[in-house]
Scaffold this motif. Structure first.
Motif, PDB file in Angstrom:
ATOM      1  N   ARG A  64      20.960 -48.571 -12.121  1.00  0.00           N
ATOM      2  CA  ARG A  64      20.022 -47.496 -12.458  1.00  0.00           C
ATOM      3  C   ARG A  64      20.710 -46.143 -12.357  1.00  0.00           C
ATOM      4  NH1 ARG A  64      17.696 -44.621  -8.357  1.00  0.00           N
ATOM      5  NH2 ARG A  64      15.800 -44.265  -9.566  1.00  0.00           N
ATOM      6  N   LYS A  65      20.301 -45.233 -13.212  1.00  0.00           N
ATOM      7  CA  LYS A  65      20.847 -43.882 -13.167  1.00  0.00           C
ATOM      8  C   LYS A  65      20.320 -43.149 -11.930  1.00  0.00           C
ATOM      9  CE  LYS A  65      19.626 -42.996 -17.499  1.00  0.00           C
ATOM     10  NZ  LYS A  65      19.498 -42.317 -18.811  1.00  0.00           N
ATOM     11  N   ASP A  66      21.208 -42.346 -11.320  1.00  0.00           N
ATOM     12  CA  ASP A  66      20.869 -41.747 -10.029  1.00  0.00           C
ATOM     13  C   ASP A  66      21.325 -40.288  -9.973  1.00  0.00           C
ATOM     14  OD1 ASP A  66      19.850 -41.662  -7.478  1.00  0.00           O
ATOM     15  OD2 ASP A  66      21.614 -42.557  -6.540  1.00  0.00           O
ATOM     16  N   GLY A  67      21.096 -39.555 -11.062  1.00  0.00           N
ATOM     17  CA  GLY A  67      21.396 -38.133 -11.057  1.00  0.00           C
ATOM     18  C   GLY A  67      22.802 -37.809 -11.527  1.00  0.00           C
ATOM     19  N   VAL A  68      23.056 -36.505 -11.684  1.00  0.00           N
ATOM     20  CA  VAL A  68      24.356 -35.999 -12.123  1.00  0.00           C
ATOM     21  C   VAL A  68      25.016 -35.258 -10.970  1.00  0.00           C
ATOM     22  CG1 VAL A  68      25.545 -34.465 -13.742  1.00  0.00           C
ATOM     23  CG2 VAL A  68      23.596 -35.843 -14.517  1.00  0.00           C
ATOM     24  N   VAL A  69      26.289 -35.564 -10.724  1.00  0.00           N
ATOM     25  CA  VAL A  69      27.040 -34.933  -9.633  1.00  0.00           C
ATOM     26  C   VAL A  69      28.388 -34.470 -10.179  1.00  0.00           C
ATOM     27  CG1 VAL A  69      25.922 -36.355  -7.873  1.00  0.00           C
ATOM     28  CG2 VAL A  69      28.050 -37.131  -8.919  1.00  0.00           C
ATOM     29  N   GLN A  70      29.133 -33.767  -9.328  1.00  0.00           N
ATOM     30  CA  GLN A  70      30.472 -33.312  -9.688  1.00  0.00           C
ATOM     31  C   GLN A  70      31.528 -34.272  -9.136  1.00  0.00           C
ATOM     32  OE1 GLN A  70      31.966 -29.899 -10.871  1.00  0.00           O
ATOM     33  NE2 GLN A  70      30.224 -30.278 -12.218  1.00  0.00           N
ATOM     34  N   VAL A  71      32.451 -34.681  -9.987  1.00  0.00           N
ATOM     35  CA  VAL A  71      33.588 -35.513  -9.581  1.00  0.00           C
ATOM     36  C   VAL A  71      34.854 -34.838 -10.083  1.00  0.00           C
ATOM     37  CG1 VAL A  71      34.744 -37.733  -9.819  1.00  0.00           C
ATOM     38  CG2 VAL A  71      32.250 -37.651  -9.589  1.00  0.00           C
ATOM     39  N   ASN A  72      35.638 -34.313  -9.161  1.00  0.00           N
ATOM     40  CA  ASN A  72      36.882 -33.616  -9.517  1.00  0.00           C
ATOM     41  C   ASN A  72      36.648 -32.546 -10.585  1.00  0.00           C
ATOM     42  OD1 ASN A  72      38.372 -35.272  -7.735  1.00  0.00           O
ATOM     43  ND2 ASN A  72      38.588 -36.843  -9.309  1.00  0.00           N
ATOM     44  N   GLY A  73      35.587 -31.779 -10.400  1.00  0.00           N
ATOM     45  CA  GLY A  73      35.306 -30.679 -11.297  1.00  0.00           C
ATOM     46  C   GLY A  73      34.619 -31.056 -12.595  1.00  0.00           C
ATOM     47  N   GLN A  74      34.262 -32.314 -12.755  1.00  0.00           N
ATOM     48  CA  GLN A  74      33.591 -32.766 -13.973  1.00  0.00           C
ATOM     49  C   GLN A  74      32.177 -33.241 -13.655  1.00  0.00           C
ATOM     50  OE1 GLN A  74      35.992 -35.224 -16.793  1.00  0.00           O
ATOM     51  NE2 GLN A  74      37.428 -35.368 -15.098  1.00  0.00           N
ATOM     52  N   ASP A  75      31.264 -32.985 -14.574  1.00  0.00           N
ATOM     53  CA  ASP A  75      29.922 -33.537 -14.428  1.00  0.00           C
ATOM     54  C   ASP A  75      29.979 -35.044 -14.661  1.00  0.00           C
ATOM     55  OD1 ASP A  75      28.764 -31.119 -13.905  1.00  0.00           O
ATOM     56  OD2 ASP A  75      28.068 -30.778 -15.961  1.00  0.00           O
ATOM     57  N   ALA A  76      29.323 -35.780 -13.777  1.00  0.00           N
ATOM     58  CA  ALA A  76      29.359 -37.242 -13.873  1.00  0.00           C
ATOM     59  C   ALA A  76      27.974 -37.818 -13.619  1.00  0.00           C
ATOM     60  CB  ALA A  76      30.355 -37.826 -12.872  1.00  0.00           C
ATOM     61  N   GLN A  77      27.595 -38.748 -14.467  1.00  0.00           N
ATOM     62  CA  GLN A  77      26.354 -39.490 -14.256  1.00  0.00           C
ATOM     63  C   GLN A  77      26.599 -40.551 -13.184  1.00  0.00           C
ATOM     64  OE1 GLN A  77      22.975 -39.637 -15.984  1.00  0.00           O
ATOM     65  NE2 GLN A  77      22.845 -40.641 -13.990  1.00  0.00           N
ATOM     66  N   LYS A  78      25.814 -40.493 -12.119  1.00  0.00           N
ATOM     67  CA  LYS A  78      25.909 -41.511 -11.074  1.00  0.00           C
ATOM     68  C   LYS A  78      25.029 -42.697 -11.459  1.00  0.00           C
ATOM     69  CE  LYS A  78      25.173 -42.216  -6.097  1.00  0.00           C
ATOM     70  NZ  LYS A  78      24.679 -41.590  -4.845  1.00  0.00           N
ATOM     71  N   ASP A  80      15.253 -44.298 -14.780  1.00  0.00           N
ATOM     72  CA  ASP A  80      14.732 -43.193 -15.574  1.00  0.00           C
ATOM     73  C   ASP A  80      15.565 -43.076 -16.847  1.00  0.00           C
ATOM     74  OD1 ASP A  80      13.572 -40.983 -16.561  1.00  0.00           O
ATOM     75  OD2 ASP A  80      13.907 -39.713 -14.813  1.00  0.00           O
ATOM     76  N   VAL A  81      15.172 -43.857 -17.849  1.00  0.00           N
ATOM     77  CA  VAL A  81      15.976 -44.006 -19.052  1.00  0.00           C
ATOM     78  C   VAL A  81      16.073 -42.711 -19.845  1.00  0.00           C
ATOM     79  CG1 VAL A  81      16.132 -45.224 -21.249  1.00  0.00           C
ATOM     80  CG2 VAL A  81      15.471 -46.460 -19.180  1.00  0.00           C
ATOM     81  N   GLU A  82      15.020 -41.915 -19.881  1.00  0.00           N
ATOM     82  CA  GLU A  82      14.968 -40.779 -20.796  1.00  0.00           C
ATOM     83  C   GLU A  82      15.663 -39.527 -20.284  1.00  0.00           C
ATOM     84  OE1 GLU A  82      14.064 -41.124 -23.812  1.00  0.00           O
ATOM     85  OE2 GLU A  82      13.504 -43.207 -23.434  1.00  0.00           O
ATOM     86  N   SER A  83      15.843 -39.392 -18.979  1.00  0.00           N
ATOM     87  CA  SER A  83      16.375 -38.136 -18.439  1.00  0.00           C
ATOM     88  C   SER A  83      17.892 -38.159 -18.365  1.00  0.00           C
ATOM     89  CB  SER A  83      15.804 -37.889 -17.046  1.00  0.00           C
ATOM     90  OG  SER A  83      16.302 -38.842 -16.135  1.00  0.00           O
ATOM     91  N   GLY A  84      18.477 -36.978 -18.113  1.00  0.00           N
ATOM     92  CA  GLY A  84      19.899 -36.876 -17.886  1.00  0.00           C
ATOM     93  C   GLY A  84      20.718 -36.825 -19.164  1.00  0.00           C
ATOM     94  N   PRO A  85      22.031 -36.890 -19.028  1.00  0.00           N
ATOM     95  CA  PRO A  85      22.927 -36.719 -20.173  1.00  0.00           C
ATOM     96  C   PRO A  85      23.018 -37.930 -21.109  1.00  0.00           C
ATOM     97  CG  PRO A  85      24.178 -37.134 -18.183  1.00  0.00           C
ATOM     98  CD  PRO A  85      22.746 -36.995 -17.760  1.00  0.00           C
ATOM     99  N   PHE A  86      22.429 -39.052 -20.724  1.00  0.00           N
ATOM    100  CA  PHE A  86      22.446 -40.242 -21.568  1.00  0.00           C
ATOM    101  C   PHE A  86      21.012 -40.695 -21.852  1.00  0.00           C
ATOM    102  CE2 PHE A  86      26.457 -40.335 -19.177  1.00  0.00           C
ATOM    103  CZ  PHE A  86      27.375 -40.452 -20.213  1.00  0.00           C
ATOM    104  N   THR A  89      19.795 -47.139 -20.487  1.00  0.00           N
ATOM    105  CA  THR A  89      19.628 -47.590 -19.108  1.00  0.00           C
ATOM    106  C   THR A  89      20.923 -47.372 -18.335  1.00  0.00           C
ATOM    107  OG1 THR A  89      20.373 -49.839 -19.588  1.00  0.00           O
ATOM    108  CG2 THR A  89      18.014 -49.375 -19.864  1.00  0.00           C
ATOM    109  N   GLY A  90      20.820 -47.458 -17.006  1.00  0.00           N
ATOM    110  CA  GLY A  90      22.014 -47.335 -16.181  1.00  0.00           C
ATOM    111  C   GLY A  90      23.057 -48.389 -16.529  1.00  0.00           C
ATOM    112  N   SER A  91      22.600 -49.612 -16.784  1.00  0.00           N
ATOM    113  CA  SER A  91      23.538 -50.685 -17.140  1.00  0.00           C
ATOM    114  C   SER A  91      24.250 -50.394 -18.443  1.00  0.00           C
ATOM    115  CB  SER A  91      22.796 -52.022 -17.227  1.00  0.00           C
ATOM    116  OG  SER A  91      22.353 -52.435 -15.953  1.00  0.00           O
ATOM    117  N   LYS A  92      23.523 -49.862 -19.419  1.00  0.00           N
ATOM    118  CA  LYS A  92      24.136 -49.555 -20.709  1.00  0.00           C
ATOM    119  C   LYS A  92      25.183 -48.460 -20.568  1.00  0.00           C
ATOM    120  CE  LYS A  92      23.042 -48.685 -25.552  1.00  0.00           C
ATOM    121  NZ  LYS A  92      21.949 -48.510 -26.554  1.00  0.00           N
ATOM    122  N   VAL A  93      24.885 -47.448 -19.754  1.00  0.00           N
ATOM    123  CA  VAL A  93      25.847 -46.370 -19.521  1.00  0.00           C
ATOM    124  C   VAL A  93      27.087 -46.915 -18.822  1.00  0.00           C
ATOM    125  CG1 VAL A  93      26.240 -44.175 -18.339  1.00  0.00           C
ATOM    126  CG2 VAL A  93      24.047 -44.621 -19.445  1.00  0.00           C
ATOM    127  N   ALA A  94      26.887 -47.757 -17.814  1.00  0.00           N
ATOM    128  CA  ALA A  94      28.020 -48.336 -17.083  1.00  0.00           C
ATOM    129  C   ALA A  94      28.888 -49.182 -18.007  1.00  0.00           C
ATOM    130  CB  ALA A  94      27.514 -49.175 -15.919  1.00  0.00           C
TER     131      ALA A  94
END
Length: 236
Positions: free
Chosen positions: A164-178, A25-31, A35-40
């Motif tokens: 692939r992007k798989d939602g936003v979660v919390q990691v040590n109090g920070q928002d993180a794109q999975k 899902d390229v268009e949704s989320g904080p990026f 694509t997930g690969s580009k974010v990684a």
């Protein structure tokens, strides 16, 4: 388990994504638009741009868990500890001049298992619980210094493919794109900061050699001051 063998565990941190799956899902989320690969891959470039960072978590070498907590800088300074299940643990400090290692008896027993008994007994009586000091430039310090080479460690990372992007979660109090990737025998989940620099905050891999590693302390100076007590100077 030599220090050199511990270095090989850096390969367990690789961003290997090889098997595309599902839609991204390229268009949704904080990026959006990425694509997930580009974010990684962007998170990897951010790691490489950091002057220092701290690595904590558990990796495995031939099935044995290795717990680590190491602050490492690009200048080669580092401070932290490692523990190998059933083989002992050690603390490590490296600065521009010296390398210091303080290990427990179990670590030395593992290292000295093939040594003559009298030599092993003498070392076990003297070394555990003390800082063993060597010059950072000494050949004997090479393997331990390799654990403090941030650029070399990050060279183990490959570009991610098929993530692939798989939602936003919390990691040590920070928002993180999975970002999730299928591997040969499991999955690899990367958690990437959504605010500021897109640093990789956490990497979790399942399969035959599972790992769970967190990254923090980006650009924080490493306090690698030389210890002043319980030091055995090997150059004397």
């Amino acid at each position: 388990m030599t220090a050199a063998a511990v270095v090989t565990t850096a390969a367990l941190f690789t961003l290997t994504g090889c098997f595309p799956f599902g839609g991204d899902d390229v268009e949704s989320g904080p990026f959006p638009g990425q694509t997930g690969s580009k974010v990684a891959n962007a998170s990897l470039e951010s790691l490489r741009g950091a002057s220092s960072l701290t690595i904590t978590g558990t990796v495995r070498d031939n099935g044995k868990p290795i717990k680590m907590d190491m602050a490492i800088s690009k200048s080669g300074d580092c401070k932290g500890s490692m523990a190998v299940e059933g083989e002992g643990s050690f603390e490590l400090i490296r600065n521009a001049q010296f390398v210091f290692m303080k290990a427990d008896a179990a670590f030395y027993r593992t290292q000295l298992k093939d040594s003559p008994k009298d030599e092993a007994d003498a070392a076990l009586k003297q070394l555990p619980g003390h800082w063993v000091k060597t010059k950072a430039s000494a050949p004997d310090s090479k393997e331990l210094s390799a654990l403090c080479d941030l650029d070399e460690l990050l060279k183990e990372f490959d570009k991610s493919q098929g993530a692939r992007k798989d939602g936003v979660v919390q990691v040590n109090g920070q928002d993180a794109q999975k970002v999730t990737t299928k591997t040969t025998d499991g999955t690899e989940d990367l958690y990437i900061a959504t605010k500021g620099e897109p640093y990789l905050l956490k990497a979790v891999e399942t399969g035959k050699e599972p790992s769970d590693v967190s990254f923090s302390g980006f650009n924080v100076p490493v306090q690698a001051d030389s210890p002043t007590k319980d030091v055995i100077d090997t150059d004397k």
